[in-house]
Enzyme design. Structure first.
Site, PDB file in Angstrom:
ATOM      1  CB  CYS A 111       6.099  -2.839  -7.247  1.00  0.00           C
ATOM      2  SG  CYS A 111       6.011  -4.588  -6.735  1.00  0.00           S
ATOM      3  CG  HIS A 140       4.449  -1.952  -3.624  1.00  0.00           C
ATOM      4  ND1 HIS A 140       3.972  -2.179  -4.846  1.00  0.00           N
ATOM      5  CD2 HIS A 140       4.739  -0.651  -3.530  1.00  0.00           C
ATOM      6  CE1 HIS A 140       4.048  -1.016  -5.471  1.00  0.00           C
ATOM      7  NE2 HIS A 140       4.524  -0.123  -4.588  1.00  0.00           N
ATOM      8  CG  HIS A 191       5.246   3.578  -6.222  1.00  0.00           C
ATOM      9  ND1 HIS A 191       4.400   2.536  -5.554  1.00  0.00           N
ATOM     10  CD2 HIS A 191       4.657   4.427  -6.668  1.00  0.00           C
ATOM     11  CE1 HIS A 191       3.366   3.143  -5.489  1.00  0.00           C
ATOM     12  NE2 HIS A 191       3.607   4.511  -6.016  1.00  0.00           N
TER      13      HIS A 191
END
Length: 360
Positions: A274, A322, A334
């Protein structure tokens, strides 16, 4: 194909994607009940089976979250090790240069000592002063002073250089120690990542094909529910920020990575995690940012959700484990988790911690 054409096609693709994400009753609306299967067809899962599968989903989600936290720790250790290695190389160069300087100074001091030995212990300037010639005495008085100052400066430079070398060596030793400790942390984080991912994959592999399909559907429904709740708050009506030139470049880079697999610790060009995706996107836009989502949260400027603009980064979960890039219209790009690919998702499909702006 021109860059403008490429950007136009990417923009069209994004518009199509985010239209699905935000259209009322579409992807993030309540799921449409499936029709009753005909006689003889496989029956829908019972409430007990659904509960069991939901428990599995939550367990897998927890494991991947723990893997994401460990991945951030691994990436942070790797980034720190890279910086420390560069610093150690610079210190080694300073030590080499300092040693050459020390040798030169010692050579000068040795020459002065040899000159004094040849004169029987009486410096050349002193012998000239004792010559009995008044004019020569005056001329060489200045030379003697200059010689004394030169010798004094030489000794002072010798001491400074020796101290610098000692400091460089001590600093290098400390950095080597830190580097070794960082390597141990990196290795430990790697083991945690691999353990969590393996356990999650083992859970998934135990499921039959139909159960895995239902599991994926449960995951999508959970995301849809969160996105619907987020949009229902009316937040999208407040978000109208326009992307900057660098923000457009970052979004364009991220868009070009759609479909590439998630691999923990990866930062391109064939796969990403990510924060590897977001850091590389902004590097491509000419704005280097921290490598990990946690450091992105710590170091970049925080802004309100209502002030978001394309290119901003949304940080998720209380531990900032994240990150996704906001692309407008309530959507992000993402890299989700192992087993998934870089994709478009609802900005509110996960628990938002906050928003940061790389080009503030």
């Amino acid at each position: 194909m021109s860059k403008r054409s490429t950007w136009t096609m990417a923009a069209v693709a994004l518009v199509c994607a985010v239209t699905v994400l935000t259209a009322p009753g579409a992807a993030y609306a309540a799921p449409i009940p499936e029709p009753t299967p005909p006689s003889g067809a496989a029956s829908a899962p019972s409430a007990a089976e659904t509960r069991d599968l939901e428990a599995v989903r939550k367990k897998i989600e927890k494991l991947y979250h723990e893997a994401a936290v460990a991945t951030d720790a691994y990436n942070a250790a790797e980034e720190k090790a890279d910086k420390q290695s560069v610093e150690i190389v610079k210190l080694a160069q300073k030590i080499a240069a300092g040693q050459k300087k020390l040798d030169r100074i010692k050579g000068g001091a040795g020459a002065a000592a040899r000159e004094q030995y040849r004169s029987g212990g009486v410096p050349r300037e002193a012998r000239l002063m004792l010559s009995g010639d008044p004019q020569q005495f005056l001329d060489n008085a200045g030379r003697m002073y200059q010689g004394q100052q030169a010798t004094k400066n030489l000794l002072s430079e010798l001491k400074r250089t020796q101290k610098d070398l000692a400091d460089y060596a001590e600093d290098a030793s400390a950095k080597w120690k830190d580097l070794e400790e960082g390597r141990k942390k990196k290795a430990a984080a790697k083991k945690r990542v691999e353990k969590q991912i393996k356990e999650a994959q083992t859970l998934e592999n135990r499921l039959e094909k139909k159960e895995r399909e239902r599991l994926q559907k449960l995951e999508e429904e959970a995301e849809q529910k969160a996105q619907t709740a987020w949009l229902s708050s009316g937040v999208l009506k407040e978000i109208d920020g326009k992307a900057t030139k660098s923000g457009k470049a970052a979004v364009a880079f991220a868009t070009a990575q759609l479909g590439k697999p998630y691999v923990w610790g990866a930062e391109g060009p064939k796969s990403y995690d990510c924060s590897g995706l977001t850091s590389q996107a902004w590097a491509a836009a000419g704005r280097p940012i921290p490598r990990t989502s946690q450091e992105q949260w710590k170091q970049l400027k925080h802004i309100g959700v209502a002030d978001m603009r394309p290119g901003d980064l949304i940080i998720y979960h209380d531990d900032a484990s994240h990150v996704g890039m906001y692309i407008g219209e309530g959507a992000i790009i993402h890299a989700p988790r192992p087993g998934r690919s870089v994709t478009v998702a609802g900005a509110g499909s996960m628990a938002i911690l906050g928003v940061v702006r790389p080009d503030a």
